[in-house]
Design a protein around this motif. Sequence first.
Motif, PDB file in Angstrom:
ATOM      1  N   LYS A 153      -9.923  -5.320   9.233  1.00 14.80           N
ATOM      2  CA  LYS A 153      -9.735  -3.867   9.110  1.00 14.80           C
ATOM      3  C   LYS A 153      -8.383  -3.425   9.650  1.00 14.80           C
ATOM      4  O   LYS A 153      -7.953  -2.310   9.382  1.00 14.80           O
ATOM      5  CB  LYS A 153     -10.864  -3.121   9.823  1.00 14.80           C
ATOM      6  CG  LYS A 153     -12.212  -3.291   9.152  1.00 14.80           C
ATOM      7  CD  LYS A 153     -13.283  -2.564   9.906  1.00 14.80           C
ATOM      8  CE  LYS A 153     -13.739  -3.498  10.998  1.00 14.80           C
ATOM      9  NZ  LYS A 153     -14.851  -3.038  11.790  1.00 14.80           N
ATOM     10  N   ASN A 154      -7.711  -4.315  10.389  1.00 13.95           N
ATOM     11  CA  ASN A 154      -6.399  -4.002  10.936  1.00 13.95           C
ATOM     12  C   ASN A 154      -5.270  -4.562  10.077  1.00 13.95           C
ATOM     13  O   ASN A 154      -4.108  -4.482  10.447  1.00 13.95           O
ATOM     14  CB  ASN A 154      -6.297  -4.551  12.378  1.00 13.95           C
ATOM     15  CG  ASN A 154      -5.073  -4.049  13.107  1.00 13.95           C
ATOM     16  OD1 ASN A 154      -4.715  -2.886  13.012  1.00 13.95           O
ATOM     17  ND2 ASN A 154      -4.413  -4.933  13.831  1.00 13.95           N
TER      18      ASN A 154
ATOM     19  N   CYS B 122      -1.226   4.788   8.456  1.00 15.02           N
ATOM     20  CA  CYS B 122      -1.068   3.770   7.419  1.00 15.02           C
ATOM     21  C   CYS B 122      -1.865   4.135   6.164  1.00 15.02           C
ATOM     22  O   CYS B 122      -1.383   3.970   5.048  1.00 15.02           O
ATOM     23  CB  CYS B 122      -1.520   2.408   7.939  1.00 15.02           C
ATOM     24  SG  CYS B 122      -0.414   1.692   9.176  1.00 15.02           S
ATOM     25  N   LYS B 123      -3.057   4.630   6.350  1.00 15.62           N
ATOM     26  CA  LYS B 123      -3.949   4.910   5.219  1.00 15.62           C
ATOM     27  C   LYS B 123      -3.696   6.260   4.569  1.00 15.62           C
ATOM     28  O   LYS B 123      -3.948   6.438   3.389  1.00 15.62           O
ATOM     29  CB  LYS B 123      -5.402   4.837   5.685  1.00 15.62           C
ATOM     30  CG  LYS B 123      -5.800   3.449   6.131  1.00 15.62           C
ATOM     31  CD  LYS B 123      -7.174   3.452   6.738  1.00 15.62           C
ATOM     32  CE  LYS B 123      -7.502   2.095   7.331  1.00 15.62           C
ATOM     33  NZ  LYS B 123      -8.715   2.136   8.135  1.00 15.62           N
TER      34      LYS B 123
ATOM     35  N   MET C 190       0.815  -1.194   0.000  1.00 13.38           N
ATOM     36  CA  MET C 190       0.000   0.000   0.000  1.00 13.38           C
ATOM     37  C   MET C 190       0.862   1.263   0.000  1.00 13.38           C
ATOM     38  O   MET C 190       0.542   2.210  -0.680  1.00 13.38           O
ATOM     39  CB  MET C 190      -0.929  -0.024   1.201  1.00 13.38           C
ATOM     40  CG  MET C 190      -1.959   1.043   1.164  1.00 13.38           C
ATOM     41  SD  MET C 190      -3.199   0.716   2.405  1.00 13.38           S
ATOM     42  CE  MET C 190      -4.436   1.841   1.874  1.00 13.38           C
TER      43      MET C 190
ATOM     44  N   TRP D  26      -3.159  -4.881   6.287  1.00 15.20           N
ATOM     45  CA  TRP D  26      -2.864  -4.232   5.008  1.00 15.20           C
ATOM     46  C   TRP D  26      -1.640  -4.879   4.386  1.00 15.20           C
ATOM     47  O   TRP D  26      -0.878  -5.562   5.048  1.00 15.20           O
ATOM     48  CB  TRP D  26      -2.730  -2.741   5.181  1.00 15.20           C
ATOM     49  CG  TRP D  26      -1.542  -2.243   5.964  1.00 15.20           C
ATOM     50  CD1 TRP D  26      -0.968  -2.801   7.070  1.00 15.20           C
ATOM     51  CD2 TRP D  26      -0.816  -1.069   5.697  1.00 15.20           C
ATOM     52  NE1 TRP D  26       0.077  -2.035   7.516  1.00 15.20           N
ATOM     53  CE2 TRP D  26       0.190  -0.945   6.688  1.00 15.20           C
ATOM     54  CE3 TRP D  26      -0.895  -0.070   4.736  1.00 15.20           C
ATOM     55  CZ2 TRP D  26       1.078   0.099   6.718  1.00 15.20           C
ATOM     56  CZ3 TRP D  26       0.004   0.970   4.788  1.00 15.20           C
ATOM     57  CH2 TRP D  26       0.972   1.050   5.764  1.00 15.20           C
TER      58      TRP D  26
ATOM     59  N   THR E 111       3.154  -7.359  -3.445  1.00 14.70           N
ATOM     60  CA  THR E 111       3.077  -7.454  -1.992  1.00 14.70           C
ATOM     61  C   THR E 111       3.852  -8.661  -1.504  1.00 14.70           C
ATOM     62  O   THR E 111       3.719  -9.752  -2.034  1.00 14.70           O
ATOM     63  CB  THR E 111       1.605  -7.581  -1.560  1.00 14.70           C
ATOM     64  OG1 THR E 111       0.925  -6.410  -1.969  1.00 14.70           O
ATOM     65  CG2 THR E 111       1.481  -7.732  -0.079  1.00 14.70           C
TER      66      THR E 111
ATOM     67  N   MET F 154      -1.839  -3.223  11.123  1.00 11.07           N
ATOM     68  CA  MET F 154      -1.595  -1.789  11.304  1.00 11.07           C
ATOM     69  C   MET F 154      -1.267  -1.484  12.761  1.00 11.07           C
ATOM     70  O   MET F 154      -0.290  -0.810  13.055  1.00 11.07           O
ATOM     71  CB  MET F 154      -2.802  -0.975  10.845  1.00 11.07           C
ATOM     72  CG  MET F 154      -2.965  -0.936   9.354  1.00 11.07           C
ATOM     73  SD  MET F 154      -4.321   0.139   8.895  1.00 11.07           S
ATOM     74  CE  MET F 154      -5.293  -1.007   7.941  1.00 11.07           C
TER      75      MET F 154
ATOM     76  N   VAL G 100       1.540  -9.367   4.662  1.00 12.42           N
ATOM     77  CA  VAL G 100       0.316  -8.796   5.216  1.00 12.42           C
ATOM     78  C   VAL G 100       0.679  -8.393   6.638  1.00 12.42           C
ATOM     79  O   VAL G 100       1.230  -9.184   7.401  1.00 12.42           O
ATOM     80  CB  VAL G 100      -0.854  -9.797   5.203  1.00 12.42           C
ATOM     81  CG1 VAL G 100      -2.063  -9.202   5.886  1.00 12.42           C
ATOM     82  CG2 VAL G 100      -1.173 -10.205   3.778  1.00 12.42           C
TER      83      VAL G 100
ATOM     84  N   LYS H 101       7.547   0.726   8.343  1.00 10.73           N
ATOM     85  CA  LYS H 101       6.373   0.666   9.223  1.00 10.73           C
ATOM     86  C   LYS H 101       6.805   0.289  10.636  1.00 10.73           C
ATOM     87  O   LYS H 101       6.283   0.825  11.613  1.00 10.73           O
ATOM     88  CB  LYS H 101       5.363  -0.334   8.648  1.00 10.73           C
ATOM     89  CG  LYS H 101       4.281  -0.877   9.560  1.00 10.73           C
ATOM     90  CD  LYS H 101       3.326   0.090  10.114  1.00 10.73           C
ATOM     91  CE  LYS H 101       2.122  -0.516  10.793  1.00 10.73           C
ATOM     92  NZ  LYS H 101       2.217  -1.680  11.595  1.00 10.73           N
TER      93      LYS H 101
END
Length: 76
Positions: free
Chosen positions: A32-33, A65-66, A1, A35, A12, A18, A15, A45
């Motif tokens: 949802k956590n 992150c987003k 991402m 990416w 990628t 976040m 995984v 990161k």
Amino acid sequence: MWCSQEGRDTLTDLVDHMIPVQDRPDLIHDFKNLWALCTYHHGRKFSLEVYARDNGLLHRLPTWCKDRDSRPQQFK
């Protein structure tokens, strides 16, 4: 991402959570956590996680992150 946010197209490798599992084990299976990251950005990161943990800002990690522009300057 992060590659995509920088305008690069990279496969990628990983995984990532976040919010790290060590800090929020209850989010281990929360999609949802999660990416996708390349190996290079996974290292970046990790540095961001250390910064967030040291400064009491773990709750900011999903936003950072987003949204690249919301990150501390040294992580943009």
